[in-house]
Design an enzyme around this catalytic site. Structure first.
Site, mmCIF file in Angstrom:
data_model
loop_
_atom_site.group_PDB
_atom_site.id
_atom_site.type_symbol
_atom_site.label_atom_id
_atom_site.label_comp_id
_atom_site.label_asym_id
_atom_site.label_seq_id
_atom_site.Cartn_x
_atom_site.Cartn_y
_atom_site.Cartn_z
ATOM 1 N N LYS A 190 0.827 -1.210 0.000
ATOM 2 C CA LYS A 190 0.000 0.000 0.000
ATOM 3 C C LYS A 190 0.858 1.255 0.000
ATOM 4 O O LYS A 190 0.402 2.325 -0.429
ATOM 5 C CB LYS A 190 -0.984 -0.001 1.168
ATOM 6 C CG LYS A 190 -0.356 -0.085 2.558
ATOM 7 C CD LYS A 190 0.027 1.246 3.128
ATOM 8 C CE LYS A 190 0.883 1.076 4.361
ATOM 9 N NZ LYS A 190 1.313 2.355 4.950
ATOM 10 N N THR A 247 -3.469 5.657 3.887
ATOM 11 C CA THR A 247 -2.189 6.100 3.348
ATOM 12 C C THR A 247 -2.340 6.819 2.015
ATOM 13 O O THR A 247 -1.531 7.669 1.670
ATOM 14 C CB THR A 247 -1.232 4.900 3.182
ATOM 15 O OG1 THR A 247 -1.330 4.058 4.325
ATOM 16 C CG2 THR A 247 0.190 5.358 3.032
#
Length: 331
Positions: A190, A247
């Protein structure tokens, strides 16, 4: 139980405060004397949290031998430092401890996941188990006690529960999990997607583009993770889509910030010239590219990020190339 936090950075400090708030025996070990002094004397870690008052009972030290007293050692250091710090503390440990890792990424040379590095670097006579404490979290929010949920992931469920009980309170909720492979791969990849998200924001694209990126990025995470034995269900949880969302959308993310700078300039040169922060996604992009090529795993977004970072491809061209790929069914 006594916990020693290795690393006086933002996440180490925030998690140490959680334990102090929970009235547990905890101390931070750091190499920066100024940060240690700031915590002990001013009850702040102003390098990372300007103006934030920490729990006044929280203590820090520059004496690494404090690990001799530990029942739990939490590693809050970058991925490239995990192996060396484990070897160092293994020499000092006198009993079996639970080692908690919070770093998200791979060993820069061997491409091992962090739990694998720790098990290789600490002898079995000193290691009860490895627990990964990971998920959608920014230290800047946890340190001011905003509601957060993350996972305690381990092959040893009892130790995962021990960590869950130590850290859980009214603002931090911990779930347990045992999919070590899926969770560690999810929170690593990610970071590459967060760089991509920052790039598209820097280029001026908005909500539609980001929604597509996050959704297709999740598919790449699933494809990569399940290939190596991760569970599909993990990727619809906190260490999958949860960590991906936070994120890819937050200004607190170093990976997003790095991508934004690259996208804004439509070039990577100035980022590498001026960056002084640890941006885990930069190294992860290179490793994921290599592993994906070796195993014929289709990772188009990761591939474009790799080409921007390491082959100097123009970000605008990458965005265009992704949109003009061969049309296909979504699933």
């Amino acid at each position: 139980m006594k916990t020693v936090i290795i690393g006086s950075g933002s996440w180490g400090t925030a998690l140490a405060q959680v334990l102090q708030d929970n009235h547990h025996d905890v101390i931070i070990y750091g190499i920066e004397e100024s940060q240690v002094r700031d915590i002990n004397e001013n009850h702040q870690n102003s390098v990372f949290f300007e103006g934030v008052q920490l729990n006044p009972e929280l203590k820090a030290t520059t004496d690494i031998e404090v690990v001799k007293e530990a029942d739990i050692v939490l590693l809050a250091v970058p991925t490239f430092a995990i192996e060396s710090i484990c070897q160092k503390i293994d020499f000092l440990l006198t009993k079996k401890v639970i080692v908690i890792n919070v770093a998200k990424g791979f060993h820069p040379e061997t491409n091992e996941r962090m739990s694998e590095v720790i098990r290789r670097s600490i002898s079995s006579k000193h290691l009860s188990s490895v627990v990964s404490l990971i998920g959608p979290s920014h230290a800047e929010e946890v340190v001011i006690r905003l509601l957060t949920s993350i996972d305690s992931v381990s092959q040893n469920l009892e130790d995962a529960k021990t960590v869950q009980e130590l850290f859980s309170n009214h603002y931090l909720r911990i779930y347990t999990g045992n999919d070590e492979i899926g969770s560690e791969l999810g929170v690593a990849i990610k970071n590459v997607m967060a760089i991509a998200s920052g790039i598209i924001a820097g280029l001026g694209y908005q909500d539609n583009t980001r929604a597509a990126l996050i959704t297709r990025g999740l598919q790449e995470m699933i494809r990569f993770g399940t290939y190596f034995g991760g569970k599909y269900q993990t990727y619809i949880g906190l260490t999958g889509v949860g960590d991906l969302i936070v994120t890819c959308t937050s200004v607190h993310s170093r990976n997003f910030e790095a991508g934004y700078k690259i996208g804004k300039e439509n070039d990577v040169t100035d980022f590498f010239r001026t960056n002084k922060k640890t941006v885990e996604g930069v190294r992860t992009a290179k490793i994921v590219h290599k592993i994906a090529k070796e195993n014929n795993i289709e990772m188009p977004i990761c591939e474009e990020v790799y080409q921007i970072l390491y082959e100097g491809k123009e970000p605008k061209t990458c965005a265009n190339d992704l949109m003009l790929r061969e049309l296909k069914q979504e699933f």
